[in-house]
Structure formats: structure tokens, C-alpha cells
Design an enzyme around this catalytic site. Structure first.
Site, PDB file in Angstrom:
ATOM      1  N   GLY A 155       0.821  -1.199   0.000  1.00  0.00           N
ATOM      2  CA  GLY A 155       0.000   0.000   0.000  1.00  0.00           C
ATOM      3  C   GLY A 155       0.856   1.251   0.000  1.00  0.00           C
ATOM      4  N   CYS A 156       0.301   2.349  -0.510  1.00  0.00           N
ATOM      5  CA  CYS A 156       1.100   3.567  -0.680  1.00  0.00           C
ATOM      6  C   CYS A 156       1.537   4.165   0.655  1.00  0.00           C
ATOM      7  CB  CYS A 156       0.340   4.583  -1.518  1.00  0.00           C
ATOM      8  SG  CYS A 156      -1.317   4.978  -0.915  1.00  0.00           S
ATOM      9  N   PHE A 157       0.619   4.301   1.612  1.00  0.00           N
ATOM     10  CA  PHE A 157       1.016   4.791   2.928  1.00  0.00           C
ATOM     11  C   PHE A 157       2.061   3.869   3.552  1.00  0.00           C
ATOM     12  CE2 PHE A 157      -3.176   7.175   3.442  1.00  0.00           C
ATOM     13  CZ  PHE A 157      -2.584   8.430   3.501  1.00  0.00           C
TER      14      PHE A 157
END
Length: 352
Positions: A155-157
Site C-alpha cells: 500500500g502507498c502509505f
């Protein structure tokens, strides 16, 4: 030459993959699939691609897509799609890389916990594949990715927080109790599908936090940091949406252990990432912002410990659509097929 079929080609994640592959000398797209605009060229949906990529959009269930030559299938799709598609693609002898959370976890129990945070069906459709899935954060799992046939993109976060904290927790540069991840993302992280809370009048000149009771990316962050630290690590994670198109800035805090100072942390981070082409480490005197990584696969880490207050502090900047999504995917593909890790990705991005 390695050939690729792409599911979910018309979303932001799919577009990012197409943009990168157009300049990649060894990865070639052979077929695109989506749920809308079937039969139209991708350049009809996104005119800026005309003359660069004019492949037709196919139904993923069509014979044309099924028979398209490919060494790997990439699913740039929401949760729930990859776990249905992966068995057939793997059985056909292809590798499979998934953008969603379907293959980020190695047991049905962990996946169920993740799915429950999103309010989705907790029963994984391919639980037998979970034990072999590899978490696709290239800088931490190169060896496993190199031999994998099934990779779950992070995931990006999670990318921004894990890369920003892993050297510190591994080397005892921050107390593992009380770590705070204060994260701000551009609105493109919500994808291209319109919604009331994300259209222009609601998002312009407006920012806010969300999912404070349990964001799905916390599970990835805590698992990877626990592996790095060799002990259980829990973080307080505050995701926020800010009125810009793309980019993530994660401000990462914790207590400084006795004897640790900012110079020590900078030295450790630079040594840890000295061979990582996409990680840039700066000290507190060097300016940094999301504009420095826009359009690139870089992660820019500003190490700025506050010794006056005894706080560890690292600021992590990434482009959520590149290093947080399509760039990480191509980096993983390079590793999976034995190409140089920066092939097709070695460019500075765009400014302003």
C-alpha cells in the site's frame, strides 16, 4: 522481452503502469482489460496516450484476453479481484502481481483482519495461495521477490512509513513504543471513481483525517516494522487527505533512546540505503517536499531528529501513484524477471 497482461488498465494505477512500460526496453504490454469501455482503444478513453498506446480494452473474461501471450499478469484492481484471477493465471504458467491487499498477507486469518477493516468479505477466495505470496516492498524483500511467482504490491502509505522507519527500528534508533505516523496524501490515492467526498467542490481548500479507528495499511506497517525490530511494534497512524492531486508526506515520530542523536541517525540511514537507487536521504538543513518526487519512483527521507525535545523524526516523501503504486510494481517486475532494478524507472520525475 517479457510480456505483460494488465487488468484494470483504465484506472490511475493501470495508467501509471502503461506510462512506465512505454519507456521500458524489456517489458511489453500485450493486452489490456477493464470493466468499462470494452472494445475501445485505451487512447480513446485517455487521449494523451494516442500514438503511444492504442491497444484495445478487452473484457478480462474474453477469449482474446485469456489467449494473449504473457509471462506475467498484473492486476491493478480493487481488493477481491486478484484472489479470483490469480489461480487461473498461475495455472497457465504466468506469474501474477497484484496491486491490492489480496496477497499482502500470508494467512487467511490475517487477510480476514485486513478485509474487516475495509468492510469487505473476510473469506479469501484462494487461501491456498497465501503462504507463497511475497510482500512486494523491493528494498526489504528483494531475494524473495526474485524467486516469487506471486507478489502483493504494498500500500502507498505503507511504503512511505516502512521505508521511513525500518532502519531506525532495526538499529535501535527509536524506541519502539509510542511511534507515530502522521501521513498526508493527495486525493488521487482514492482512485478515479467519483464520489461525493472526493469531487472538486468538496475537496478544494479542505483537508481532514479519516479511518482513525483502523486503517488497513497499519497492518502492513506493523508487520514489517516488527520483522525489522525483532519484536512486536505498534504505531499510531493518522491518515489525512489534503487538497493536492498526488504525493504523500509521512511525518514519523518516536522517542530517542539515550545516546542517539540526529547525526547518528543520518549516518545509519545513508549507510542502510547506500545501494538503493530510489532512496534519497537528506538532513534537516536540506529542503525537501513532495514536488521533489512527483512523477518519480523515489522515496525522499529527511532525517531531522529533535534532540531538544528528545524526539526521533523522519519525514518521508513519495509519489503515491509511482513509488506508492505503479513504480513499485515495475520495480518488482524487474526483480522477478532478472532485469536491473531501475530499468524503465531511472528518471527524475516532473517539475513543477
Amino acid at each position: 522481452m517479457t510480456t505483460i497482461k494488465l487488468i484494470g488498465a483504465t484506472g490511475y494505477g493501470g495508467l501509471g503502469m502503461i506510462e512506465i512500460l512505454l519507456r521500458h526496453p524489456e517489458l511489453e504490454l500485450t493486452a489490456l482489460a477493464a470493466t468499462q469501455d470494452i472494445g475501445k482503444p485505451i487512447s480513446h478513453v485517455w487521449p494523451y496516450l494516442e500514438g503511444f498506446c492504442d491497444l484495445p480494452i478487452l473484457d478480462a473474461d474474453s477469449p482474446e484476453f485469456a489467449c494473449a501471450p504473457a509471462d506475467v499478469t498484473v492486476a491493478s484492481t480493487p481488493d477481491g479481484v486478484g484472489q479470483v484471477r490469480a489461480p487461473g493465471e498461475l495455472a497457465a504458467g504466468r506469474k501474477f502481481l497484484d496491486y491490492s491487499g489480496d496477497f499482502r498477507f500470508n494467512s487467511p486469518e490475517l487477510y480476514a483482519e485486513y478485509a474487516n477493516r475495509l468492510g469487505k468479505d473476510p473469506d479469501h477466495k484462494s487461501p491456498d495461495l497465501l503462504p507463497e505470496a511475497v510482500y512486494g516492498l523491493s528494498e526489504l524483500h528483494r531475494d524473495e521477490i526474485a524467486s516469487a511467482r506471486l507478489v502483493g504490491n504494498p500500500g502507498c502509505f505503507a511504503v512511505s512509513c516502512i521505508l521511513g522507519l525500518a532502519p531506525a527500528v532495526k538499529n535501535g534508533l527509536v524506541e519502539t513504543a509510542g511511534i507515530v505516523c502522521d501521513c498526508k496524501s493527495g486525493i488521487s490515492g482514492a482512485g478515479k471513481k467519483p464520489s461525493v467526498g472526493h469531487h472538486y467542490p468538496e475537496r478544494y481548500d479542505n483537508m481532514g483525517a479519516y479511518r482513525l479507528t483502523g486503517h488497513q495499511h497499519v497492518m502492513e506497517i506493523e508487520r514489517e516494522l516488527s520483522l525489522a525490530a525483532g519484536e512486536d511494534v505498534r504505531v499510531t497512524f493518522t491518515p489525512q487527505v489534503v487538497p493536492m492531486s498526488r504525493g504523500i508526506m509521512s511525518c514519523l515520530y518516536g522517542r530517542l533512546p539515550a545516546g542517539v542523536n540526529g547525526a547518528t541517525i543520518v549516518e545509519c540511514y545513508r549507510d542502510t540505503y547506500k545501494n538503493d537507487r530510489f532512496i534519497l536521504v537528506k538532513d534537516a538543513k536540506q529542503p525537501a517536499s513532495t514536488s521533489d518526487v512527483r512523477g518519480s519512483n523515489r522515496c525522499l527521507l529527511t532525517v531531522a531528529a529533535d534532540e531538544r525535545t528528545g524526539l526521533f523524526r523522519v519525514i518521508s516523501h513519495i509519489d503515491n501513484l509511482v513509488k506508492g503504486q505503479a513504480g513499485s510494481a515495475v520495480q518488482n517486475l524487474n526483480i522477478m524477471f532478472g532485469y536491473p532494478e531501475d530499468m524503465g524507472l531511472d528518471y527524475p520525475g516532473a517539475h513543477p
